[in-house]
Design a protein around this motif. Structure first.
Motif, mmCIF file in Angstrom:
data_model
loop_
_atom_site.group_PDB
_atom_site.id
_atom_site.type_symbol
_atom_site.label_atom_id
_atom_site.label_comp_id
_atom_site.label_asym_id
_atom_site.label_seq_id
_atom_site.Cartn_x
_atom_site.Cartn_y
_atom_site.Cartn_z
ATOM 1 N N GLU A 1 -2.665 3.900 -3.245
ATOM 2 C CA GLU A 1 -3.092 3.163 -3.775
ATOM 3 C C GLU A 1 -3.032 1.368 -3.446
ATOM 4 O O GLU A 1 -1.868 1.469 -2.028
ATOM 5 N N TYR A 2 -2.473 0.568 -4.348
ATOM 6 C CA TYR A 2 -2.041 -0.433 -4.162
ATOM 7 C C TYR A 2 -1.492 -1.031 -4.935
ATOM 8 O O TYR A 2 -1.941 -1.184 -5.734
ATOM 9 N N GLY A 3 -0.179 -2.020 -5.088
ATOM 10 C CA GLY A 3 0.254 -2.657 -6.065
ATOM 11 C C GLY A 3 0.248 -4.220 -5.540
ATOM 12 O O GLY A 3 0.282 -4.802 -4.582
ATOM 13 N N ARG A 4 0.215 -5.278 -6.173
ATOM 14 C CA ARG A 4 0.340 -6.412 -6.141
ATOM 15 C C ARG A 4 1.083 -7.291 -7.366
ATOM 16 O O ARG A 4 1.865 -6.363 -8.657
ATOM 17 N N SER A 5 1.751 -7.811 -6.356
ATOM 18 C CA SER A 5 3.300 -8.349 -7.659
ATOM 19 C C SER A 5 3.384 -9.943 -6.982
ATOM 20 O O SER A 5 3.261 -9.920 -5.634
ATOM 21 N N SER A 6 4.841 -10.810 -7.320
ATOM 22 C CA SER A 6 5.266 -12.020 -6.967
ATOM 23 C C SER A 6 5.909 -11.717 -6.457
ATOM 24 O O SER A 6 6.828 -12.562 -5.260
ATOM 25 N N SER A 7 6.474 -10.776 -6.165
ATOM 26 C CA SER A 7 7.535 -9.404 -5.350
ATOM 27 C C SER A 7 7.140 -8.467 -4.267
ATOM 28 O O SER A 7 6.434 -7.610 -5.082
ATOM 29 N N LYS A 8 8.246 -8.225 -3.400
ATOM 30 C CA LYS A 8 7.780 -7.006 -2.822
ATOM 31 C C LYS A 8 7.459 -5.965 -3.735
ATOM 32 O O LYS A 8 7.175 -4.829 -3.404
ATOM 33 N N GLU B 1 4.451 -1.049 -7.954
ATOM 34 C CA GLU B 1 3.332 -0.590 -9.100
ATOM 35 C C GLU B 1 1.822 0.005 -8.222
ATOM 36 O O GLU B 1 1.867 0.720 -8.682
ATOM 37 N N ALA B 2 2.125 -0.181 -6.647
ATOM 38 C CA ALA B 2 1.548 0.807 -6.085
ATOM 39 C C ALA B 2 2.319 2.377 -5.904
ATOM 40 O O ALA B 2 1.327 3.603 -6.017
ATOM 41 N N LYS C 1 1.020 -0.831 -0.122
ATOM 42 C CA LYS C 1 -0.508 0.182 -0.015
ATOM 43 C C LYS C 1 0.824 1.107 0.320
ATOM 44 O O LYS C 1 1.776 1.409 1.135
ATOM 45 N N ALA C 2 0.857 2.272 -0.861
ATOM 46 C CA ALA C 2 1.336 3.557 -1.052
ATOM 47 C C ALA C 2 0.187 4.421 -0.572
ATOM 48 O O ALA C 2 -0.574 4.744 -0.361
ATOM 49 N N THR C 3 0.313 5.141 0.203
ATOM 50 C CA THR C 3 0.629 6.646 0.879
ATOM 51 C C THR C 3 0.160 7.664 0.520
ATOM 52 O O THR C 3 1.854 8.066 1.320
ATOM 53 N N ILE C 4 -0.047 8.745 0.352
ATOM 54 C CA ILE C 4 0.253 10.247 0.823
ATOM 55 C C ILE C 4 -0.834 11.159 1.483
ATOM 56 O O ILE C 4 -2.134 11.265 0.494
ATOM 57 N N VAL C 5 0.123 12.094 2.272
ATOM 58 C CA VAL C 5 -1.151 12.905 2.396
ATOM 59 C C VAL C 5 -0.491 14.571 2.140
ATOM 60 O O VAL C 5 0.108 15.381 2.083
#
Length: 218
Positions: free
Chosen positions: A167-174, A180-181, A155-159
């Motif tokens: 936003e969220y990113g999904r993958s087989s690696s962190k 992606e996030a 999860k990527a967050t900015i204030v």
């Protein structure tokens, strides 16, 4: 995190609550086209300062940032070390940056050494620096469990003002999930007309509510 020396300095300023000041002026004694025509200087509060030359302001700024980081490490090595650990900065790239010293303009692209890949993590970080926002934060949101290789969700967050975007990113690696996030979050901010023209949000009514959900399953 990629090693953009200017971004690192701004983040250090925020972390240390120290004023970061940059000045740039033409070199009046330049006699040939190949002679650097600008000199830039950074001062990070009372911690460190540095100078850099270049045939354009961007290169002078980059070289001044590198010089300031080198001097800061000499005078406050523990501060730099803790910062590298806390911000998860790419240590080999950082060491290489300082050991190589100042860059020439041909080795720099958009303020980032050419041997460092430009990705959306860096672009989002630089956008935050330019707009004086709080740096984006990343967290491991979920990890699926299945017979196949695990899938990571970051999860990527900015204030910005009173608004929080994520936003969220999904993958087989962190690592790839984080990229992606960052890309999705950057695109979200870039597509918002108020953000695009440099404005921030001062109240919840200034922006549409953004609610994102993600499933741990495909």
């Amino acid at each position: 995190m990629n090693c953009n020396p200017v971004s690192i300095l701004y983040m250090l300023g925020q972390s240390l609550r120290a004023q970061l000041k940059f000045d740039c002026a033409p070199l009046h004694n330049s006699s040939t086209k190949n002679t650097p025509k600008f000199i830039g200087s950074f001062r990070l509060g009372n911690y460190a300062s540095g100078e850099g030359e270049g045939s354009n302001k961007r290169t002078a700024k980059l070289n001044a940032a590198i010089d300031t980081l080198i001097n800061l490490r000499k005078s406050a090595a523990e501060i730099v070390e803790n910062f590298i650990i806390d911000q998860k900065i790419d240590r080999p790239a950082f060491e290489k940056l300082l050991s190589q010293g100042k860059e020439d303009e041909n080795s720099v692209t958009n303020g980032i050494p050419s041997n460092e890949p430009t990705d959306y993590i860096s672009k989002l970080q630089q956008l935050s620096v330019n707009r004086r926002w709080i740096m984006p934060q990343y967290e491991d949101f979920a990890e699926t469990e299945s017979p196949n290789p695990p899938e990571f969700v970051v999860k990527a967050t900015i204030v910005i003002g009173k608004r929080t975007f994520h936003e969220y990113g999904r993958s087989s690696s962190k690592k790839e999930a984080k990229k992606e996030a960052a890309k999705k979050l950057y695109s979200t901010l870039e597509s918002d007309p108020k953000i695009a023209r440099g404005a921030g949000y001062s109240s919840p009514s200034d922006a549409k509510t953004m609610k994102k959900t993600v499933s741990c399953n495909r």
